[in-house]
Each structure stands twice: as structure tokens, then as C-alpha cells.
Design an enzyme around this catalytic site. Structure first.
Site, short mmCIF file in Angstrom:
data_model
loop_
_atom_site.label_atom_id
_atom_site.label_comp_id
_atom_site.label_asym_id
_atom_site.label_seq_id
_atom_site.Cartn_x
_atom_site.Cartn_y
_atom_site.Cartn_z
N GLU A 320 0.42 1.53 8.53
CA GLU A 320 0.45 2.24 7.25
C GLU A 320 -0.59 1.63 6.33
O GLU A 320 -1.14 0.56 6.60
CB GLU A 320 1.84 2.16 6.61
CG GLU A 320 2.27 0.74 6.25
CD GLU A 320 3.72 0.68 5.80
OE1 GLU A 320 4.55 1.36 6.42
OE2 GLU A 320 4.00 -0.05 4.84
N ASN A 322 -0.96 0.55 2.29
CA ASN A 322 -0.33 0.37 0.98
C ASN A 322 -1.40 0.53 -0.08
O ASN A 322 -2.35 -0.26 -0.16
CB ASN A 322 0.31 -1.01 0.89
CG ASN A 322 1.50 -1.13 1.82
OD1 ASN A 322 2.36 -0.26 1.84
ND2 ASN A 322 1.54 -2.19 2.61
N ARG A 324 -1.96 -0.11 -3.14
CA ARG A 324 -1.67 -0.92 -4.32
C ARG A 324 -2.01 -2.36 -4.02
O ARG A 324 -2.40 -2.70 -2.90
CB ARG A 324 -0.18 -0.82 -4.66
CG ARG A 324 0.72 -1.18 -3.46
CD ARG A 324 2.17 -1.28 -3.82
NE ARG A 324 3.05 -1.30 -2.66
CZ ARG A 324 3.31 -2.35 -1.90
NH1 ARG A 324 2.71 -3.51 -2.18
NH2 ARG A 324 4.13 -2.28 -0.86
#
EC number: 6.4.1.4
Length: 731
Positions: A320, A322, A324
Site C-alpha cells: 500500500e 500511505n 502522509r
């Protein structure tokens, strides 16, 4: 060279390379950010505020009613209330946060991590409101924040993916069929958010429905979206992620990788950078793949591309992205000597990245240990309480990121992380030495923490050689967790506790002596007899008794009473006896230094000891730190007696036990589901209640088959740790 690298790390915030090797475009100073609203709380809000202050940028904090007196509020230039404690009514209320930013005159919003940091709708709302969102574009958040969509994008780009289901159809029958197709065990994971919330490993089809529904509830509570994806569960994985950064001029680079394999409840607890035991070629492949992933969605600002590495085949798969700043970003800062929050602000201002890929240094090694308020013996369940004592180690190579101070309360409303302990060394071995030393000096009293457990991890032989994978804790549970049936371990634990109980007695009495010697009580009869004529009676070997209750983790959470007799010697030493056959008398010399600090000599060893004491509910709570050991004792107030005093009451610490079949709350929390009615028959292991605390669900099950009695709880009620929930009886 090493000293220069260390200087760069310890002044992350004072001096940075400004080599403009990338395309830069035009940026205007007319719209530079001068005031930032930090849409978060706790340590990350404090972290962002610190960098902003150094850059001369004003900060605005937001807070819920539970956080009115929090550290992140106190450190900001101003603070605005955004709602009541539940996150959905405060920190997840995007409209309220944007309104606060506009009212405060802020030009930008930094989302931190968690909460709204990966909400494309929130990023879009900021831009539509004329505010700069310090993060990636909303389109990238939408593409990569949705884990199913991101896997489809990566699959189309040729990035290896773990076999799974990432489709839109969330019908439970469809999901069951997909799980059968993938093959058990399968991993259930929310398509949004992170931090392990909502993740479930399902080993058999019988477990699927309950796990799927629980994952949906947790996902909805934590991220506002309840869609789920399924993946084949890799049995021996490593979790390695790559820090990437992009700017608005099309430049993207990576800042090397982090290993985040040591986890509990699917949440990282020790991270390190760079990853141990990988080749330079493997490192380069990870970096190239991560940069390619970011470019595929026109990414800018900070992001992390996570990979799962199969330790059997040595293949890596996209997991995945992220969109941020990560919780563990400080370990990257420590090895590259850069302030990533400053980089975020530079990019938000339209500037080019300050370094090119070839200019990014890689110096030394760093670890981060997450300090949580949690009950390790109860399966790492989150804990609440007041930080009656809080002391952290800080040095040129040790950094502590925290959002709390002594006296603060850790509540059930938010994540239970107290702090992040970050250390740097010239190599992994040197950094590990500092990690172990710093953990031994990290002091928290007032609630249970995972510090002792982190020490066990850091001292484990497999961890020392970098032999890590996500099942590390399960693989070595016999070493890491206590075994009440191991007589050798039980005896060693008791002897260590007995020694520290003796040191506690000597230190507390010595401190009383120190204080009374400087403030004579005037012969008060309320004081122990040996203080009636300070400093002590001449030629009188005064004695004193104490009873300390030790939380014995080697006895399945049971406690053990230690009865001590302390005799004061004319030379200032104490003879301490424990009421147990065969226990030797211990001679202790204690010198009070200041505050909680003592210099102690016992059994031929001289060392420093810290003792923290606080009183609550007629109990004196005592914590002692000595070397790498920490012990916690309780003492009923008023139970200290001199041998000369008459007493009708023999000191005794009561312990209560609930009748068989009684079920108590394993943690403080909120009742989110009542699955059966009172007086209903249940089978052993059948779910009865679902509690939620700090965004994590816990299913309370029947301890035996029988009928439920005393179940009066309703959805929405709060329960305290240890409170009786219900009981199960034969009739």
C-alpha cells in the site's frame, strides 16, 4: 565524518543543504505560508509545531474537550476548540477544522498522520476553501489511499501484487467466495487508513463472517469508510517501506527504506532505518519501485510506499501507499539529516526539493520504539490512567517525540501512544546499545506501559542480528512472555523483586530521614518512634516493618505480598529481612541525592536508583528503576510500624477475587455491541459483548457454557478496567 553527521542530526532543524539540482520552476514569495493550523493532536502536533516555530511560522492548534490542557495546545501560538472528545465529532470533523483555520487566519493546514490526513475529501475541501493542504494532491490520496484502487493501479503498472481481492462488490457472500478462492489463511484489511486498525487474520471459513463484520465496524469507526480487501496471508513476511518525496515540479526521490517488521496487533512497535540484512541491489530495487509508484499518480509531498517481503522467496510485493507523513518518519530523518516537516512546508510553498537523489546521504543507523499505555499481559490491550511520573532520556543522539507531560491523563478516546523513543548510532550495533540504554531510563508511573516488553525485544539475540519478520513476537514468545510454570523463571523474578523491594524500603526511609533531619517535627507522636528525637535514638536499633504488594507477572497477573523488616544501624546502613525461609538479610546503604534519585549500595554493588511514589485510593504506589530493571509495588497507607509501636492491626494488603464465571472488563472502553440478552444460554467462547477503546475493538466471550446473569449494559455505556460485566452460571 561521524561527528559531522551527528551534528547534522542533532540540529535537524538548524542547517539544511540547499542544492537545487532539480527543475525548480517559478515560486512566488507573495503566497508563502506564514501561519499553519495543525489538524491533529498529541506528539505529531507538537512535532509539526516545533519545526514551524523554527521557521518563524505561527501555529494554531485544535482541540477537543478532552485535550483542553494538552501539550500540543500549550505549545502552539493559539488554539481553537473543535468539539467533544469522540474523534468523529472533533478531529474527524473536517468542516469544523477548516472553519477554525479560516477564523484564525491560517493559510495552510497540516493534517499530521491518522484522522483526516488521508482523506481526499478533506484535502479537496481545504483547497476549495482557499487553504493550502500540506500534503499530496487529493487525486493521489484518492488513488493511493484506497488500497483496492492502488493495487489495481500498481497491477496495471506491472508492480508485483500479493494474490487477493480488491473489488468493489462487498457482499459478504461474495467475499466468502473470494476468500475460498484465495485460500486460507487470508488477511482482511480495510481499504482506507492504517495502523493495523480493522485488520484480521482468518485461518478457517468458520471465522470469516465474524472477523469481516468486526473489521468493517473498526474501519468505519476509525476512517469513516468500511470497505474491505482480502489478501493471501504470507506466513513469513517482512514489512519494509520506502520514504518518498515529490515536489510540484515533477521531481520525486526516495530517502531510503525502513524496516517495520516488529509488530503486535498488526501495529509497528519498533522501526529502524535502514533495513538490516538486505543487499545494496535489493535496496536500489525498492527505491526505484517506490519512486515509480509515486510518479504513476503524479505525487508530491511526503509519502511512504510499503512492501511486503517474502523471506522464503526473497520477493517483494507492493502492499500500500500511505499518502502522509508516517509515525516513524524520525528514523529516516536521523539517517539522512533532514527535517521532513520542513520539506513538506517547502513543497507546499511551491519550492523544489532541496536535494537530488544522488545528494541524499545515508549515515549510520536509527531505531524508533513506540511507548504505549497498554497491558502486555492482557494481549496488549490499551490502558488508561494518569502519568503521575514521567521522565524521558534525551541526549545528542537520543530524541523523544511526545505529546504528554507529567500529570496528563491518557484517555480511552484516542491512540494510547505516549511517546516515540528515537536513537541514532554510527552503525546498527551502536544504535542498539543506545536503544537498550534509553529504554532502561524511560520512566512512566501511573499506568501500565510496554517499556519492559520493548526492553525484552531489544535484548533478544535474534533482534540483535537483525533476524526480523512480522511474526517476530510470535516466533519468540517463549522468550518474550512470562511462563508461570517455569520454576526457574519464577524464582529469578521473585529474587529480583525482593531485591528491589528492599531498595525501595531503604530509599523511602532514607528520604524521610533526610527531610525530617532538616525539618525537625518537634517530637510529634504521630511520627514513627525512630524520628521522635532526630536523627535517631542513640544505641537503639529501631526497627520498622513494611508490606509491599508486588505485581507478579510470572504468576498470571497475580500479586505477591513481601513482608519486610528494616533495622537501622548506627553507621547509617539498613539491614533488611524478608519473611521467607532461606532469604538472606540484605545490608543496604542509601544516600538521597535529590527528587527521585538515590545512590545505593547493596550486595557489594553501588548504583543509581530512581523511586517514584504517588498515592491514590488509600494506596501508596511505588515504582523503582534500578539498572535495566523496573518494578512496581503497592502499599496500604498507614501500614508502616516501628517495632516499639503497639498495633491491634496486623498489616495486610487485601486482594479480591471474583466468583468463578464472572467476566470483568479487560480494559476501559465503550460498549459498541451487546450480542445476547441477560439470562440467555451461551456456549463457551460465544461472543457476548463488543468493547471499543482507542479505536480498537475487543470481543468479550463467555468463559464457559451456561446462562448469562447480571448483563445490564447497553450500547453507548462506558466501562472501567476491571469492572464486572456479567457472569455465566450453570442455571
Amino acid at each position: 565524518m561521524a561527528s559531522l553527521a551527528l551534528l547534522r542530526r542533532t540540529t535537524l532543524s538548524h542547517s539544511h543543504v540547499r542544492a537545487r539540482a532539480f527543475s525548480e520552476g517559478k515560486s512566488s514569495n507573495r503566497h508563502r505560508i506564514e501561519k499553519i493550523l495543525v489538524a491533529n493532536r498529541g506528539e505529531i502536533a507538537c512535532r509539526i509545531t516545533r519545526t514551524a516555530r523554527r521557521l518563524g511560522i505561527q501555529t494554531v492548534a485544535v482541540y477537543s474537550d478532552a485535550d483542553r490542557d494538552s501539550l500540543h495546545v500549550a505549545t502552539a501560538d493559539e488554539a481553537i476548540r473543535i468539539g467533544p472528545p469522540p474523534a468523529r465529532l472533533s478531529y474527524l470533523n473536517g468542516a469544523s477544522i477548516v472553519d477554525a483555520a479560516i477564523r484564525s487566519g491560517a493559510q495552510a493546514i497540516h493534517p499530521g498522520y491518522g484522522f483526516l490526513s488521508e482523506s481526499a475529501d478533506f484535502a479537496k475541501l481545504c483547497e476549495e476553501s482557499g487553504l493550502t493542504f500540506i500534503g499530496p494532491p487529493a487525486s493521489a490520496i484518492r488513488d493511493m489511499g484506497d488500497k483496492s484502487a492502488s493495487k489495481r493501479i500498481m497491477g496495471a503498472a506491472g508492480v508485483p501484487l500479493v494474490p487477493g481481492y480488491h473489488g468493489y462488490d462487498q457482499d459478504i457472500e461474495k467475499m466468502k467466495l473470494e476468500a475460498d478462492r484465495i485460500g486460507y489463511p487470508v488477511l482482511i484489511k480495510p481499504t482506507h487508513g492504517g495502523g493495523g486498525k480493522g485488520m484480521r487474520i482468518v485461518h478457517t471459513p468458520d471465522e470469516f463472517v465474524e472477523s469481516f463484520l468486526a473489521a468493517q465496524r473498526e474501519a468505519a469507526a476509525s476512517f469513516g469508510v468500511n470497505t474491505i480487501l482480502l489478501e493471501k496471508y504470507i506466513t513469513r513476511p517482512r514489512h519494509i517501506e520506502v520514504q518518498i518525496f515529490g515536489d510540484k515540479h515533477g521531481n520525486v526521490l526516495h530517502l531510503y527504506e525502513r524496516d517495520c517488521s516488529v509488530q503486535r496487533r498488526h501495529q509497528k512497535i519498533i522501526e529502524e532505518a535502514p533495513a538490516p540484512n538486505i543487499s545494496a541491489d535489493f535496496r536500489a530495487q525498492l527505491g526505484v519501485a517506490a519512486v515509480s509508484a509515486a510518479k504513476a499518480v503524479n505525487y508530491y509531498n511526503a509519502g511512504t510506499v510499503e512492501f511486503i517481503v517474502d523471506t522464503v522467496s526473497d520477493e517483494f510485493y507492493f502492499m500500500e501507499m500511505n499518502t502522509r507523513l508516517q509515525v516513524e518518519h524520525p528514523v529516516t530523518e536521523m539517517i539522512v539529516g533532514q527535517d521532513l516537516v520542513e520539506w513538506q512546508i517547502l513543497v507546499a510553498n511551491g519550492e523544489a526539493l532541496p536535494l537530488s537523489q544522488s545528494q541524499v546521504p545515508l549515515s549510520g543507523h536509527a531505531f524508533e520504539a513506540r511507548i504505549y499505555a497498554e497491558n502486555v499481559q492482557k494481549g496488549f490491550l490499551p490502558a488508561t490512567g494518569v502519568l503521575h511520573h514521567y521522565h524521558v532520556p534525551v541526549s545528542s543522539a537520543v530524541r523523544v517525540e511526545t505529546g504528554v507531560k507529567e500529570g496528563d491523563k491518557v484517555s480511552m478516546h484516542y491512540d494510547p501512544m505516549i511517546a516515540k523513543l528515537v536513537v541514532w548510532g554510527e552503525n546498527r550495533a551502536a544504535a542498539l546499545v543506545k536503544l537498550k540504554d534509553s529504554l532502561s531510563k524511560f520512566q512512566v508511573a501511573g499506568l501500565p506501559t510496554n517499556v519492559n516488553f520493548l526492553q525484552k525485544l531489544a535484548n533478544h539475540r535474534a533482534f540483535a542480528i537483525g533476524n526480523v519478520e512480522t511474526h517476530f513476537i510470535d516466533n519468540y514468545k517463549e522468550d518474550l512472555f512470562v511462563d508461570a510454570n517455569n520454576s526457574v523463571s519464577v524464582k529469578e523474578a521473585y529474587e529480583a523483586a525482593r531485591l528491589n523491594a528492599s531498595l525501595v524500603a531503604a530509599c523511602l526511609i532514607e528520604k524521610e530521614h533526610f527531610i525530617l533531619a532538616r525539618n525537625p517535627p518537634g517530637g510529634s507522636s504521630l511520627l514513627p518512634i525512630w524520628y521522635s528525637s532526630p536523627p535517631f535514638r542513640i544505641h537503639h536499633q529501631a526497627k520498622r516493618r513494611m508490606e509491599l504488594e508486588w505485581d507478579n507477572e510470572y504468576g498470571s497477573g497475580s500479586s505477591k505480598i513481601m513482608k519486610l523488616t528494616i533495622t537501622y544501624q548506627p553507621d547509617g546502613r539498613y539491614l533488611i529481612e524478608t519473611e521467607q525461609n532461606g532469604s538472606p538479610v540484605l545490608e543496604v546503604k542509601s544516600t538521597y541525592v535529590k527528587d527521585n534519585y538515590f545512590r545505593v549500595e547493596a550486595a557489594g554493588v553501588i548504583n543509581d536508583v530512581n523511586v517514584a511514589v504517588y498515592s491514590k485510593d488509600q494506596i501508596r504506589h511505588i515504582h523503582i528503576w534500578q539498572g535495566s530493571c523496573h518494578h512496581y509495588f503497592r502499599e496500604k497507607l498507614g501500614l508502616e510500624l516501628s517495632e516499639d509501636e503497639e498495633s491491634q492491626h496486623k498489616p495486610k494488603v487485601e486482594t479480591s477475587a471474583n466468583p468463578q464465571g464472572t467476566v470483568v472488563a479487560p480494559m476501559a472502553g465503550l460498549v459498541v455491541k451487546v450480542l445476547v440478552e441477560n439470562k440467555t444460554r451461551v456456549e463457551e467462547g460465544q461472543p457476548v459483548l463488543v468493547l471499543e477503546a482507542m479505536k480498537m475493538e475487543h470481543v468479550v466471550k463467555a468463559p464457559s457454557s451456561g446462562y448469562v446473569h447480571g448483563l445490564q449494559l447497553m450500547v453507548g455505556e462506558q466501562v472501567s478496567d476491571g469492572s464486572v460485566l456479567f457472569s455465566v452460571k450453570d442455571q
